[in-house]
Write a protein that holds these residues in place. Structure first.
Motif, PDB file in Angstrom:
ATOM      1  N   GLY A  76       0.848  -1.171   0.000  1.00  0.00           N
ATOM      2  CA  GLY A  76       0.000   0.000   0.000  1.00  0.00           C
ATOM      3  C   GLY A  76       0.889   1.228   0.000  1.00  0.00           C
ATOM      4  O   GLY A  76       1.821   1.331   0.803  1.00  0.00           O
ATOM      5  N   ALA A  77       0.631   2.171  -0.894  1.00  0.00           N
ATOM      6  CA  ALA A  77       1.500   3.347  -1.000  1.00  0.00           C
ATOM      7  C   ALA A  77       1.440   4.223   0.244  1.00  0.00           C
ATOM      8  O   ALA A  77       2.327   5.049   0.466  1.00  0.00           O
ATOM      9  CB  ALA A  77       1.130   4.164  -2.235  1.00  0.00           C
ATOM     10  N   ALA A  78       0.399   4.060   1.073  1.00  0.00           N
ATOM     11  CA  ALA A  78       0.270   4.852   2.291  1.00  0.00           C
ATOM     12  C   ALA A  78       0.685   4.073   3.535  1.00  0.00           C
ATOM     13  O   ALA A  78       0.398   4.494   4.658  1.00  0.00           O
ATOM     14  CB  ALA A  78      -1.178   5.331   2.454  1.00  0.00           C
ATOM     15  N   ASP A  79       1.362   2.952   3.348  1.00  0.00           N
ATOM     16  CA  ASP A  79       1.812   2.135   4.476  1.00  0.00           C
ATOM     17  C   ASP A  79       3.093   2.730   5.052  1.00  0.00           C
ATOM     18  O   ASP A  79       4.169   2.581   4.475  1.00  0.00           O
ATOM     19  CB  ASP A  79       2.049   0.703   4.008  1.00  0.00           C
ATOM     20  N   ILE A  85       8.675   0.600   1.879  1.00  0.00           N
ATOM     21  CA  ILE A  85       8.020   0.159   0.653  1.00  0.00           C
ATOM     22  C   ILE A  85       8.898   0.309  -0.592  1.00  0.00           C
ATOM     23  O   ILE A  85       8.681  -0.384  -1.589  1.00  0.00           O
ATOM     24  CB  ILE A  85       6.672   0.883   0.446  1.00  0.00           C
ATOM     25  N   VAL A  86       9.871   1.202  -0.537  1.00  0.00           N
ATOM     26  CA  VAL A  86      10.811   1.327  -1.657  1.00  0.00           C
ATOM     27  C   VAL A  86      11.997   0.396  -1.436  1.00  0.00           C
ATOM     28  O   VAL A  86      12.366  -0.396  -2.316  1.00  0.00           O
ATOM     29  CB  VAL A  86      11.293   2.780  -1.806  1.00  0.00           C
ATOM     30  N   GLN A  87      12.579   0.481  -0.276  1.00  0.00           N
ATOM     31  CA  GLN A  87      13.761  -0.325   0.036  1.00  0.00           C
ATOM     32  C   GLN A  87      13.453  -1.821  -0.022  1.00  0.00           C
ATOM     33  O   GLN A  87      14.281  -2.623  -0.463  1.00  0.00           O
ATOM     34  CB  GLN A  87      14.258   0.056   1.433  1.00  0.00           C
ATOM     35  N   GLY A  88      12.239  -2.196   0.434  1.00  0.00           N
ATOM     36  CA  GLY A  88      11.862  -3.600   0.396  1.00  0.00           C
ATOM     37  C   GLY A  88      11.878  -4.155  -1.010  1.00  0.00           C
ATOM     38  O   GLY A  88      12.382  -5.258  -1.258  1.00  0.00           O
ATOM     39  N   ALA A  89      11.331  -3.395  -1.960  1.00  0.00           N
ATOM     40  CA  ALA A  89      11.332  -3.836  -3.353  1.00  0.00           C
ATOM     41  C   ALA A  89      12.751  -3.891  -3.906  1.00  0.00           C
ATOM     42  O   ALA A  89      13.115  -4.826  -4.637  1.00  0.00           O
ATOM     43  CB  ALA A  89      10.472  -2.892  -4.189  1.00  0.00           C
ATOM     44  N   GLN A  90      13.556  -2.898  -3.568  1.00  0.00           N
ATOM     45  CA  GLN A  90      14.932  -2.876  -4.060  1.00  0.00           C
ATOM     46  C   GLN A  90      15.715  -4.089  -3.567  1.00  0.00           C
ATOM     47  O   GLN A  90      16.459  -4.720  -4.325  1.00  0.00           O
ATOM     48  CB  GLN A  90      15.616  -1.584  -3.609  1.00  0.00           C
TER      49      GLN A  90
END
Length: 505
Positions: free
Chosen positions: A257-260, A265-270
């Motif tokens: 969720g973008a509001a989490d 949320i960015v670092q996790g994907a990276q």
């Protein structure tokens, strides 16, 4: 004399602020310099695969018994599409933090089943799961026992059965995928990715900044999260899932969720992309849902595109694995990095946290009991103290009460701020006004230390309070005062460590 006491009070407050600044690890999270950029705002899953939409089939649910490790029997809910042709893909759900049962995920699993996917939600074992002790590898093994049951369920294609891990469950899902190569796919929803200690510190920082707390409060984050807890345990805080993600050769769908604010949320994907690259796996798909929270909801409503995209991705495999757009949805924003947390020094971690607080309270209680005994027995020293008005007893009482009040207000303030943060609310009066009350009470307690010590010295020089009494009475009065002052100082030093006093550096 009055100016001396004022000067001493100022020095003590500044000294407490200095001690609070240098006594423990600081907190200076670094900005996240690189982000991920969605290739499309539309989260729809690409590829030419033909898949049934949500709502195609009626759904039937059944509760079954499943035997997992150690001959433990749990219950699980299996939701299946009615009259769906052929053998169907299936997915096993792994729960987030806390106790959970086979009744969880009901809305999402029924939507997936209505698209033609068999779903299974097992109970989370409570006998091996506590606040202090969790084993994500053992949890993955338990879930794999349920996964094996799902593979053999009538109407399920055994070669198309994957796992879905949400929040804390996303720590065990990659483990299951790495341990069992027959796991067909892995879905990670609101995944911490980083060790819980790092993710927890990041979440606390994000929440508190959003609420608007003073910078001083942020310094308490590594001092709480970075150390060991009284009584031990919590080893799972340092579990690193990356070595398991590096072994994944299955397609992976990651959803945030973008509001989490609780997850990187960015670092996790990276990190996931980097980990999968170790195995040469480029079959990842990442989605960010606008305004969605940790549960992929906006308010109380499940984001409708979430089950739509999840079901299509599962049904369309292998064509949908890594299909463009690979990254889609709302542009994610993560202001600061989640990095390893510095550890507190020995005197402020583990059982020492309790030892210090209990020690301070014990000293206050000892002084209070001795003082009360002197008053109740009408010893001459206590009587003279009250008659001559030197005020040592009254000041010591004020010191004890203000020291206790500092901690009561501080804990109450943290509880209020935590409530605001967890409910995504803001209240400037509570956040700013409450903090002023906490600091003012702490300053008052420091002033009471100076006044109590000064009054005791004056009374002793003047021959009051203790000198005119016998040795036992003098000793009792001295011990009472020293005990209260020492207890107050211990509590105030601890309060300084946790950020109550104004920062000097």
């Amino acid at each position: 004399m009055r100016y001396r006491r004022l000067g001493a009070s100022i020095v003590l407050v500044l000294l407490l602020g200095l001690i609070g600044s240098v006594a423990g690890p600081g907190w200076n999270p670094q900005p996240l310099e690189h982000t991920v950029v969605p290739q499309s705002e539309d989260t729809a899953i690409g590829s030419d695969a033909a898949t049934e939409p949500v709502g195609t089939y009626d759904v039937v649910s059944e509760v079954v018994d499943v035997q997992v490790a150690d001959e433990v029997t749990i219950q699980a809910t299996i939701a299946s599409p009615v009259d769906a042709p052929g053998e169907r893909p299936a997915v096993l759900f792994m729960h987030g933090a806390g106790t959970a049962t086979h009744e969880n995920f009901r809305e999402l699993t029924r939507k997936l089943a209505s698209a033609g996917i068999v779903t299974m939600v097992p109970d989370k074992r409570s006998d091996t799961y506590t606040a202090r002790s969790r084993d994500y590898v053992a949890m993955a093994e338990d879930y794999l026992d349920s996964w094996q049951t799902l593979r053999s369920w009538p109407g399920v294609d055994a070669g198309r059965v994957g796992v879905y891990g949400e929040s804390e469950g996303a720590m065990s899902a990659p483990v299951a995928g790495a341990m069992q190569e027959d796991v067909a796919f892995v879905v990670l929803v609101s995944a911490p990715v980083l060790p819980i200690r790092e993710q927890g510190a990041f979440a606390a920082d994000s929440y508190l900044r959003e609420v608007g707390v003073p910078e001083r409060i942020l310094r308490a984050i590594p001092r709480l999260v970075g150390g060991t807890f009284p009584g031990g345990g919590f080893d799972y805080f340092d579990f690193d899932v990356s070595p398991y993600q590096e072994q994944l050769d299955q397609p992976v769908l990651m959803i945030y969720g973008a509001a989490d604010a609780s997850m990187p949320i960015v670092q996790g994907a990276q990190i996931l992309i980097e980990d999968m690259a170790v195995a040469g796996n480029e079959d990842y798909t990442i989605r960010y849902y606008e305004d969605a929270n940790h549960g992929i909801r906006v308010g109380q409503k499940l984001v409708p595109e979430f089950p739509r995209d999840l079901s299509r991705w599962i049904l369309g495999l292998p064509q949908t694995a890594g299909a463009a757009p690979v990254i889609a949805g709302e542009q994610p924003v993560q202001g600061f990095r989640a990095d390893p947390v510095d550890r507190p020094r020995w005197y402020a971690t583990g059982n020492m946290i309790i030892v210090v607080l209990v020690g301070g309270l014990g000293l206050l209680a000892l002084g209070g009991l001795i003082g009360l005994a002197l008053v109740l027995t009408r010893l001459r020293s206590a009587g003279r103290c009250l008659r001559t008005g030197d005020g040592v007893a009254r000041l010591a009482t004020g010191l004890a009460l203000s020291s206790l009040a500092t901690w009561v207000f501080y804990v109450s303030y943290l509880a209020g701020v935590a409530s605001l943060a967890l409910n995504y609310q803001q209240d400037a009066f509570l956040v700013q006004g409450g903090w002023l009350v906490v600091q003012a009470t702490g300053v008052l307690a420091a002033v009471m230390v100076v006044l109590t010590v000064s009054a005791a010295r004056r009374a002793r020089r003047a021959g009051g309070t203790w000198r005119s009494s016998g040795r036992f009475r003098r000793t009792a009065g001295l011990v009472a005062t020293v005990s209260v002052v020492a207890g107050g100082l211990v509590l105030l030093l601890s309060a300084a460590y946790w950020g109550v006093y104004p920062a000097v550096v």
